[in-house]
Scaffold this motif. Sequence first.
Motif, short mmCIF file in Angstrom:
data_model
loop_
_atom_site.label_atom_id
_atom_site.label_comp_id
_atom_site.label_asym_id
_atom_site.label_seq_id
_atom_site.Cartn_x
_atom_site.Cartn_y
_atom_site.Cartn_z
N ASN A 139 -6.59 -7.34 -8.82
CA ASN A 139 -7.00 -7.30 -7.42
C ASN A 139 -7.91 -8.48 -7.10
N SER A 160 -2.55 -9.56 -1.46
CA SER A 160 -3.87 -9.04 -1.06
C SER A 160 -4.92 -9.20 -2.16
N THR A 199 -8.13 -11.22 -3.99
CA THR A 199 -9.29 -12.07 -3.73
C THR A 199 -9.46 -13.01 -4.91
N ARG A 209 -9.95 -15.56 4.81
CA ARG A 209 -8.64 -14.97 4.57
C ARG A 209 -7.61 -16.08 4.40
N LEU A 234 -2.37 -12.76 3.03
CA LEU A 234 -2.80 -11.36 2.87
C LEU A 234 -4.05 -11.23 2.02
N GLY A 235 -4.46 -12.34 1.39
CA GLY A 235 -5.60 -12.28 0.48
C GLY A 235 -6.81 -13.02 1.01
#
Length: 219
Positions: free
Chosen positions: A52, A83, A85, A176, A179-180
């Motif tokens: 993640n 998504s 980071t 951003r 999506l991440g």
Amino acid sequence: MPNVLVLSFEGFSFSSRQLYEQLLPKLLSRAAIHESLTIQDAMNYILSGWPNVILVTDPVIAEESEESQRLLEAVADYTKHHSCTTILMGFFVAAIETETLDYIFKHHFNLKWKALPEEPSTHEARIHASDQSLLRTTTLVPKLVANAAWLTGVAPPQATYFGPIERGIAYAAFTRVGLGKLGYIGDTGFGDEPERLVLAMCHLDRPEDRIMHDEDFEK
């Protein structure tokens, strides 16, 4: 519990706490951590869809070898489409070439950020982040004096800490991308302040980490 993948290839092992003394214990209590010491291991974890969060702690990912470039493309694609980071930090920001970093920002993340074309330097920086859905600021110090590899071209909504106004430089940025999210922490001292920022960018900060009050922002 979030999955955090640490890319640490150059012998400065993240798990031995050569970068940040207190960060790993905090991460271990709040997330599942895996430190990749080889590019192939990192690729395996990314292609499996495990992380993640990706912490890029050294510049091997930006080298010209085919293996490194394949990993860089995988990290950028995974960040934008899953998504994830990704945070650029540690020895990555201290050692990467200016032109290489500019290329990564522009061609892999479509950002206008650029590295300040000089050696890391010391300036005061003040917190600027205003989008609390992107980054909570309650556990961050309102201002700091840091030796850092600073950025230019960072739009105000993307800046976490700005340096001197007359120079228009940013100590840290977070935004951003697809999506991440992509974060950059220019600190080269690896102390308490960037540790707090890593946790905040990962959304792993907790109420007990709070060190300031609302009135700090009114000064």
